[in-house]
Design a protein around this motif. Structure first.
Motif, PDB file in Angstrom:
ATOM      1  N   GLU A  65       0.831  -1.206   0.000  1.00 50.74           N
ATOM      2  CA  GLU A  65       0.000   0.000   0.000  1.00 50.74           C
ATOM      3  C   GLU A  65       0.866   1.257   0.000  1.00 50.74           C
ATOM      4  N   ARG A  66       1.968   1.241   0.733  1.00 52.38           N
ATOM      5  CA  ARG A  66       2.856   2.403   0.728  1.00 52.38           C
ATOM      6  C   ARG A  66       3.422   2.634  -0.664  1.00 52.38           C
ATOM      7  N   GLN A  67       3.762   1.560  -1.349  1.00 57.59           N
ATOM      8  CA  GLN A  67       4.241   1.717  -2.722  1.00 57.59           C
ATOM      9  C   GLN A  67       3.136   2.269  -3.622  1.00 57.59           C
ATOM     10  N   LEU A  68       1.923   1.762  -3.445  1.00 55.97           N
ATOM     11  CA  LEU A  68       0.800   2.228  -4.251  1.00 55.97           C
ATOM     12  C   LEU A  68       0.551   3.714  -4.038  1.00 55.97           C
ATOM     13  N   VAL A  69       0.568   4.156  -2.791  1.00 53.18           N
ATOM     14  CA  VAL A  69       0.342   5.568  -2.487  1.00 53.18           C
ATOM     15  C   VAL A  69       1.427   6.428  -3.137  1.00 53.18           C
ATOM     16  N   THR A  70       2.667   5.976  -3.075  1.00 57.19           N
ATOM     17  CA  THR A  70       3.763   6.707  -3.716  1.00 57.19           C
ATOM     18  C   THR A  70       3.528   6.802  -5.218  1.00 57.19           C
ATOM     19  N   GLU A  71       3.183   5.679  -5.813  1.00 60.90           N
ATOM     20  CA  GLU A  71       2.989   5.652  -7.266  1.00 60.90           C
ATOM     21  C   GLU A  71       1.845   6.558  -7.698  1.00 60.90           C
ATOM     22  N   MET A  72       0.721   6.505  -6.999  1.00 59.19           N
ATOM     23  CA  MET A  72      -0.414   7.354  -7.352  1.00 59.19           C
ATOM     24  C   MET A  72      -0.073   8.829  -7.208  1.00 59.19           C
ATOM     25  N   THR A  73       0.652   9.170  -6.148  1.00 60.17           N
ATOM     26  CA  THR A  73       0.972  10.579  -5.905  1.00 60.17           C
ATOM     27  C   THR A  73       1.873  11.133  -7.003  1.00 60.17           C
ATOM     28  N   LEU A  74       2.895  10.383  -7.360  1.00 59.96           N
ATOM     29  CA  LEU A  74       3.798  10.845  -8.419  1.00 59.96           C
ATOM     30  C   LEU A  74       3.077  10.916  -9.753  1.00 59.96           C
ATOM     31  N   ASP A  75       2.187   9.967 -10.015  1.00 57.99           N
ATOM     32  CA  ASP A  75       1.453   9.958 -11.273  1.00 57.99           C
ATOM     33  C   ASP A  75       0.515  11.149 -11.363  1.00 57.99           C
ATOM     34  N   GLU A  76      -0.221  11.433 -10.287  1.00 62.81           N
ATOM     35  CA  GLU A  76      -1.162  12.554 -10.318  1.00 62.81           C
ATOM     36  C   GLU A  76      -0.443  13.897 -10.341  1.00 62.81           C
ATOM     37  N   ALA A  77       0.661  14.000  -9.616  1.00 60.31           N
ATOM     38  CA  ALA A  77       1.345  15.297  -9.516  1.00 60.31           C
ATOM     39  C   ALA A  77       2.057  15.667 -10.807  1.00 60.31           C
ATOM     40  N   GLY A  78       2.660  14.678 -11.465  1.00 65.93           N
ATOM     41  CA  GLY A  78       3.441  15.003 -12.651  1.00 65.93           C
ATOM     42  C   GLY A  78       4.477  16.049 -12.327  1.00 65.93           C
ATOM     43  N   ASP A  79       4.474  17.124 -13.128  1.00 67.20           N
ATOM     44  CA  ASP A  79       5.422  18.214 -12.865  1.00 67.20           C
ATOM     45  C   ASP A  79       4.772  19.377 -12.113  1.00 67.20           C
ATOM     46  N   ARG A  80       3.612  19.121 -11.514  1.00 67.13           N
ATOM     47  CA  ARG A  80       2.888  20.190 -10.820  1.00 67.13           C
ATOM     48  C   ARG A  80       3.332  20.366  -9.376  1.00 67.13           C
ATOM     49  N   ALA A  81       4.041  19.375  -8.824  1.00 64.74           N
ATOM     50  CA  ALA A  81       4.422  19.455  -7.408  1.00 64.74           C
ATOM     51  C   ALA A  81       5.694  18.662  -7.166  1.00 64.74           C
ATOM     52  N   ALA A  82       6.415  19.063  -6.140  1.00 64.66           N
ATOM     53  CA  ALA A  82       7.557  18.295  -5.654  1.00 64.66           C
ATOM     54  C   ALA A  82       7.028  17.229  -4.696  1.00 64.66           C
ATOM     55  N   ILE A  83       7.635  16.044  -4.752  1.00 65.78           N
ATOM     56  CA  ILE A  83       7.159  14.929  -3.938  1.00 65.78           C
ATOM     57  C   ILE A  83       8.240  14.533  -2.935  1.00 65.78           C
ATOM     58  N   LEU A  84       7.831  14.518  -1.671  1.00 59.40           N
ATOM     59  CA  LEU A  84       8.702  14.159  -0.548  1.00 59.40           C
ATOM     60  C   LEU A  84       8.131  12.869   0.038  1.00 59.40           C
ATOM     61  N   VAL A  85       8.699  11.737  -0.334  1.00 62.74           N
ATOM     62  CA  VAL A  85       8.117  10.444   0.013  1.00 62.74           C
ATOM     63  C   VAL A  85       8.528  10.027   1.422  1.00 62.74           C
ATOM     64  N   GLY A  86       7.553   9.677   2.251  1.00 63.23           N
ATOM     65  CA  GLY A  86       7.842   9.209   3.595  1.00 63.23           C
ATOM     66  C   GLY A  86       8.371   7.783   3.576  1.00 63.23           C
ATOM     67  N   VAL A  87       9.501   7.551   4.257  1.00 62.50           N
ATOM     68  CA  VAL A  87      10.084   6.213   4.378  1.00 62.50           C
ATOM     69  C   VAL A  87      10.435   5.973   5.838  1.00 62.50           C
ATOM     70  N   GLY A  88      10.597   4.706   6.212  1.00 66.67           N
ATOM     71  CA  GLY A  88      10.936   4.419   7.600  1.00 66.67           C
ATOM     72  C   GLY A  88      10.914   2.947   7.903  1.00 66.67           C
ATOM     73  N   HIS A  89      10.658   2.600   9.166  1.00 68.79           N
ATOM     74  CA  HIS A  89      10.745   1.240   9.696  1.00 68.79           C
ATOM     75  C   HIS A  89      12.216   0.830   9.787  1.00 68.79           C
TER      76      HIS A  89
END
Length: 302
Positions: A65-89
């Motif tokens: 699900e975390r991968q899916l959320v990352t993929e959807m966000t980058l796909d929707e944003a395109g070049d309209r926004a900078a993406i700061l992906v949360g990572v951890g564990h």
């Protein structure tokens, strides 16, 4: 060629939105609602997004699900926004997530506070160093909630990992923040007020230039009004926004932030934008507490 990360640094000095992760009736990630909420943020003028942040229920999502959320966000944003992906564990999981973000075209990762009962200051440096060195092309932003951590340790990390470019500082103490930032290097990092709008005015007065927001999911214009006031040094105007959002944020912060995500999703549900569902250990608001949240959301200029 040495990477300067100028574009990434500029993106951090802004409203850093933490999108919610909406769930469908069957409990899965509601992809259509998620994409619609992302478009709403982008259309509202938001230019920095953090998929897999705490408001996105990072710790309640599965790795897929975390991968899916990352993929959807980058796909929707395109070049309209900078993406700061949360990572951890654990370190291998965080490194794999950071590399996945890099492969998809993200330019930055935010490293969640280590979840471990025993965090030494030297171990904190080692944890972040392992992640930052695995993705030297990406800007790295530690998420600091540990009041015991010394600013000198952050400087030590950045000495060996120049891609550590910003800090999401979320210790609820403006005086401690001011000292920490100066010990680490005030001009060396982009300082993000990691406790969102309620703390933004005091943290900006001590050197922050950006702030995170979960409220922005509900009312992007409100968050943008605050940062514009802070950028212009108009603290009375910023405090008018603070007064406008005070009760909403008090509800989120009550009982140790038990309803931090719940209140945001309740507001979105009241506007018909997604279901109110959250995952344990969060819990939806009882019916008798929902009306106040709905009234606040309805009262904002959406």
């Amino acid at each position: 060629m040495t990477t300067t990360f100028e574009t990434q640094r500029a993106a951090l000095a802004d409203v850093v939105a933490i999108p919610v992760t909406p769930f469908a009736e069957d409990g899965s990630v509601d992809q259509d609602a998620h994409r619609a909420l992302l478009r709403r943020l982008l259309d509202g003028g938001i230019r920095t997004l953090t998929p897999n942040g705490n408001t996105g229920e990072f710790y309640a999502l599965t790795p897929d699900e975390r991968q899916l959320v990352t993929e959807m966000t980058l796909d929707e944003a395109g070049d309209r926004a900078a993406i700061l992906v949360g990572v951890g564990h654990d370190v291998p999981t965080a490194v794999a997530s950071a590399r996945h973000a890099r492969e998809l075209g993200a330019a930055m990762v935010m490293v969640h506070q280590p979840v471990h009962p025993y965090v030494s200051q030297g171990g904190w440096v080692d944890y972040h160093r392992a992640i930052a060195e695995a993705v030297p092309e990406l800007g790295v932003v530690p998420y600091i909630r540990n009041a015991q951590l010394s600013g000198l340790r952050l400087a030590e990390l950045a000495d060996v990992c120049p891609n550590v470019i910003g800090v999401k500082y979320a210790v609820p103490d403006a005086s401690r923040f001011a000292g920490f930032a100066r010990d680490a290097g005030l001009d060396r990092f982009v300082w993000i007020a990691g406790l969102a709008e309620p703390y933004a005015p005091s943290y900006f007065s001590a050197g922050a230039t950006g702030f995170t927001s979960g409220l922005v999911n509900v009312a992007p214009a409100v968050s943008l009004n605050m940062i514009e006031a802070l950028r212009s040094g108009d603290y009375p105007a910023a405090m008018k926004v603070w007064e406008q959002i005070r009760r909403f944020e008090e509800l989120r912060a009550a009982n140790g932030s038990a309803n931090n995500v719940t209140v945001v999703k309740e507001a979105l549900a009241s506007l018909g934008l997604c279901r109110r569902d959250v995952r344990p250990p969060s819990k939806p608001l009882p019916e008798d507490e929902r009306d106040e949240v709905a009234a606040i959301a309805a009262g904002w200029s959406i």
